[in-house]
Design a protein around this motif. Structure first.
Motif, mmCIF file in Angstrom:
data_model
loop_
_atom_site.group_PDB
_atom_site.id
_atom_site.type_symbol
_atom_site.label_atom_id
_atom_site.label_comp_id
_atom_site.label_asym_id
_atom_site.label_seq_id
_atom_site.Cartn_x
_atom_site.Cartn_y
_atom_site.Cartn_z
ATOM 1 N N ASP A 1 -7.172 -0.853 -5.851
ATOM 2 C CA ASP A 1 -8.836 -0.986 -5.256
ATOM 3 C C ASP A 1 -9.472 0.243 -5.103
ATOM 4 O O ASP A 1 -10.683 -0.115 -4.663
ATOM 5 N N GLY A 2 -8.373 0.986 -4.161
ATOM 6 C CA GLY A 2 -9.158 2.785 -3.280
ATOM 7 C C GLY A 2 -9.260 2.192 -2.491
ATOM 8 O O GLY A 2 -9.779 3.250 -1.444
ATOM 9 N N ILE A 3 -8.199 0.535 -2.361
ATOM 10 C CA ILE A 3 -9.065 1.079 -0.224
ATOM 11 C C ILE A 3 -7.258 0.461 0.085
ATOM 12 O O ILE A 3 -7.463 -0.919 -0.296
ATOM 13 N N ASP A 4 -6.504 0.832 0.333
ATOM 14 C CA ASP A 4 -5.490 1.076 1.229
ATOM 15 C C ASP A 4 -5.045 0.594 2.719
ATOM 16 O O ASP A 4 -5.367 1.291 3.574
ATOM 17 N N GLY A 5 -5.621 -0.524 3.278
ATOM 18 C CA GLY A 5 -5.187 -1.148 4.476
ATOM 19 C C GLY A 5 -6.716 -1.061 4.515
ATOM 20 O O GLY A 5 -7.620 -1.017 4.009
ATOM 21 N N PRO A 6 -7.399 -0.766 6.559
ATOM 22 C CA PRO A 6 -8.830 -0.413 6.990
ATOM 23 C C PRO A 6 -8.932 0.773 6.932
ATOM 24 O O PRO A 6 -9.031 1.234 7.533
ATOM 25 N N THR A 7 -8.650 1.078 5.516
ATOM 26 C CA THR A 7 -8.940 2.840 5.681
ATOM 27 C C THR A 7 -9.660 2.795 4.567
ATOM 28 O O THR A 7 -9.674 2.429 3.182
ATOM 29 N N ASP A 8 -10.207 4.723 4.657
ATOM 30 C CA ASP A 8 -11.173 5.264 3.048
ATOM 31 C C ASP A 8 -10.235 5.678 1.804
ATOM 32 O O ASP A 8 -10.556 6.086 0.848
ATOM 33 N N ALA A 9 -9.132 5.913 2.564
ATOM 34 C CA ALA A 9 -7.661 6.192 1.322
ATOM 35 C C ALA A 9 -7.548 4.853 0.310
ATOM 36 O O ALA A 9 -7.282 3.549 0.973
ATOM 37 N N ALA A 10 -6.759 5.244 -0.670
ATOM 38 C CA ALA A 10 -6.376 4.787 -1.744
ATOM 39 C C ALA A 10 -4.629 4.899 -1.191
ATOM 40 O O ALA A 10 -3.793 3.345 -2.189
ATOM 41 N N GLY A 11 -4.757 5.571 -1.216
ATOM 42 C CA GLY A 11 -2.690 6.050 -0.932
ATOM 43 C C GLY A 11 -2.758 7.085 -0.815
ATOM 44 O O GLY A 11 -3.648 8.027 -0.258
ATOM 45 N N ALA A 12 -1.710 7.374 -1.109
ATOM 46 C CA ALA A 12 -1.540 8.841 -0.964
ATOM 47 C C ALA A 12 -0.316 9.515 -2.114
ATOM 48 O O ALA A 12 -0.007 8.901 -2.753
ATOM 49 N N VAL A 13 0.026 11.195 -1.934
ATOM 50 C CA VAL A 13 0.773 11.283 -3.057
ATOM 51 C C VAL A 13 1.296 12.647 -1.645
ATOM 52 O O VAL A 13 0.791 13.439 -1.206
ATOM 53 N N VAL A 14 3.103 12.396 -2.405
ATOM 54 C CA VAL A 14 3.577 13.468 -1.551
ATOM 55 C C VAL A 14 4.597 13.689 -1.953
ATOM 56 O O VAL A 14 5.196 13.632 -3.203
ATOM 57 N N THR A 15 5.573 15.065 -1.321
ATOM 58 C CA THR A 15 6.373 15.770 -1.795
ATOM 59 C C THR A 15 7.401 16.043 -0.541
ATOM 60 O O THR A 15 6.678 15.881 0.328
ATOM 61 N N PRO A 16 8.496 15.996 -0.753
ATOM 62 C CA PRO A 16 9.038 16.527 0.174
ATOM 63 C C PRO A 16 9.095 17.087 1.741
ATOM 64 O O PRO A 16 8.844 16.889 2.678
ATOM 65 N N ASP A 17 7.992 18.493 1.376
ATOM 66 C CA ASP A 17 7.382 19.102 2.430
ATOM 67 C C ASP A 17 6.645 18.701 2.686
ATOM 68 O O ASP A 17 6.244 18.823 4.064
ATOM 69 N N VAL A 18 6.180 17.453 2.952
ATOM 70 C CA VAL A 18 5.229 16.725 3.189
ATOM 71 C C VAL A 18 5.316 16.714 4.519
ATOM 72 O O VAL A 18 4.775 16.851 5.946
ATOM 73 N N VAL A 19 6.678 16.318 5.007
ATOM 74 C CA VAL A 19 7.056 15.818 6.311
ATOM 75 C C VAL A 19 7.324 17.712 6.792
ATOM 76 O O VAL A 19 8.879 18.212 6.516
#
Length: 449
Positions: A379-397
């Protein structure tokens, strides 16, 4: 569709683009315009909905009544298809669209507001005006529990808002959450169908629950309610939910029999209502998997019923990716793990985020090299935020200690935002639960990621 930082080049960015393409394809496949183009047809006076047919000449009026994230787009599509045969109606949604004679009320999700209450009351008022010569087309979609907020007498909007917040923070599964919501509502748990009787009512359901149980989607306004006031009180006790006093009084009054129970199975008041599931999580997963396959990744459709704590589910996905890399089981790389369902978060910290953001950050802490993971709410709404979610790779951390500390504080949003990993789409016009894609490239050919 998605707005995301694309500063990184090379194989990482190609993998990110492939994941976003798959996620977008899944959401598009579950959009009302896509779904209804196949599911609904009008030839002369015969309206086909999936496998059922209705002779519009047999009814004095055709109206649209319902609510949810996708309800506005469904109403718009119906208005275009039916034209002058449509007499009007009311829907409540957070993604409004022009719908001819249908009044589209813009509400809020996931926390209800005054427009939600006003809209739900208008739906009920219009429902009570329907008779046995009315055909009601009723969008019932994910998000409807919040958008169709009609508190019972003695419970006000502030009570419902507080209850909603406590329920969503508790980590309780959606069927348990909705067991409570049904019993403080004048519309949920089959009560809208009771108000619509004896009109012929056809529920157009876009399911956002892993069971595809229509009594759970949007808290089942058209479906018999298998839960009771006693069940609702048990949820509050089991998940240690500090409900407002007005809510507790209502539930106890129901147990004592001083207020009526919601319509249960075999209640004759619901005989004139039926529901048809037109789209669900599998709709999105199938389309996402097809895009991955065309990109050269063998798709593994893991499950459309992934549930439980987001971080724990993330660890399981990482373990499967590791197994694929190590042994080629259950599929050989390059592979794409595609899953859906609805994970939850038991909120113990003071941060900002959502289940898909916690899933993504939890996975990023342990992702194998060169893999790319995307996790979004459709739905484009992840929790009470303006983000739908995230795309990550190992080096995000890049700071594991800080990442773990923020995850423990339920504060995934700022960590991912600082690193350009959040994806934003705004309201998508649909809601069929969560969608995740994890790309696992071949170890000897990273260029395919």
């Amino acid at each position: 569709m998605f707005d995301r930082d694309t500063r990184h080049g090379g194989s990482r960015e190609r993998g990110t683009r492939a994941v976003l393409d798959a996620l977008e394809a899944g959401i598009t496949a579950a959009h009302p315009d896509t779904v209804l183009s196949d599911a609904i047809d009008l030839e002369g006076s015969t309206l086909r909905i999936a496998v059922d047919e209705y002779d519009l000449d047999s009814y004095e009026s055709v109206v649209v009544l319902g609510g949810g994230n996708a309800a506005g787009r469904i109403a718009s599509h119906l208005a275009d298809r039916l034209g002058e045969r449509l007499a009007g109606g009311v829907v409540v949604t957070d993604d409004p669209a022009p719908a001819g004679p249908v009044d589209v009320i813009e509400g809020t999700h996931p926390t209800p507001s005054e427009p939600n209450v006003d809209g739900a009351r208008r739906v009920l008022e219009r429902a009570r005006a329907c008779d046995d010569e009315t055909l009601v087309l009723a969008p019932v979609t994910g998000g409807g529990s919040a958008l169709l907020t009609a508190p019972v007498e003695g419970v006000d909007l502030d009570d419902v808002r507080t209850l909603t917040d406590e329920l969503l923070r508790s980590g309780a599964p959606i069927d348990r959450i909705n067991a409570v919501r049904k019993h403080v509502s004048a519309l949920k748990g089959g009560q809208l169908a009771r108000e619509l009787a004896p009109a012929t009512t056809v529920g157009l359901v876009f399911s956002d629950v892993t069971s595809n149980d229509p009594s759970v989607v949007a808290s089942g306004p058209l479906s018999p309610d298998p839960t009771t006031y006693e069940d609702a009180l048990e949820v509050l006790a089991t998940y240690e939910i500090d409900a407002p006093a007005a809510v507790t009084r209502q539930l106890r009054a129901g147990v004592e029999g001083t207020v009526a129970e919601t319509p249960g199975p075999n209640d004759p008041a619901l005989e004139s209502a039926s529901v048809t599931i037109l789209a669900d999580n599998a709709t999105a997963l199938t389309a996402a998997a097809a895009v991955c396959e065309r990109a050269g990744f063998e798709p593994l459709l893991l499950s459309s019923s992934i549930r439980g704590e987001a971080r724990a589910a993330a660890t399981t996905h990482v373990a499967i990716a590791e197994e694929i890399r190590r042994s080629g089981r259950p599929v050989s790389p390059p592979a794409a793990i595609v899953s859906g369902g609805e994970t939850t978060v038991t909120v113990t910290g003071d941060g900002t985020g959502g289940p898909n953001q916690e899933f993504a950050l939890g996975a990023a802490l342990e992702l194998p090299a060169e893999t790319v993971l995307g996790a979004v709410d459709t739905d484009g709404i992840d929790g009470p935020t303006d983000a739908a979610g995230a795309v990550v790779t190992p080096d995000v951390v890049d700071d594991e200690r800080r990442a773990r500390a923020m995850l423990a504080d339920n504060d995934a949003y700022p960590y991912l935002d600082e690193r350009g990993a959040l994806v934003r789409s705004g309201a998508t016009g649909t809601n069929v639960n969560d969608l995740r894609v994890l790309l696992v490239p071949a170890t000897d050919d990273h260029s395919r990621s």
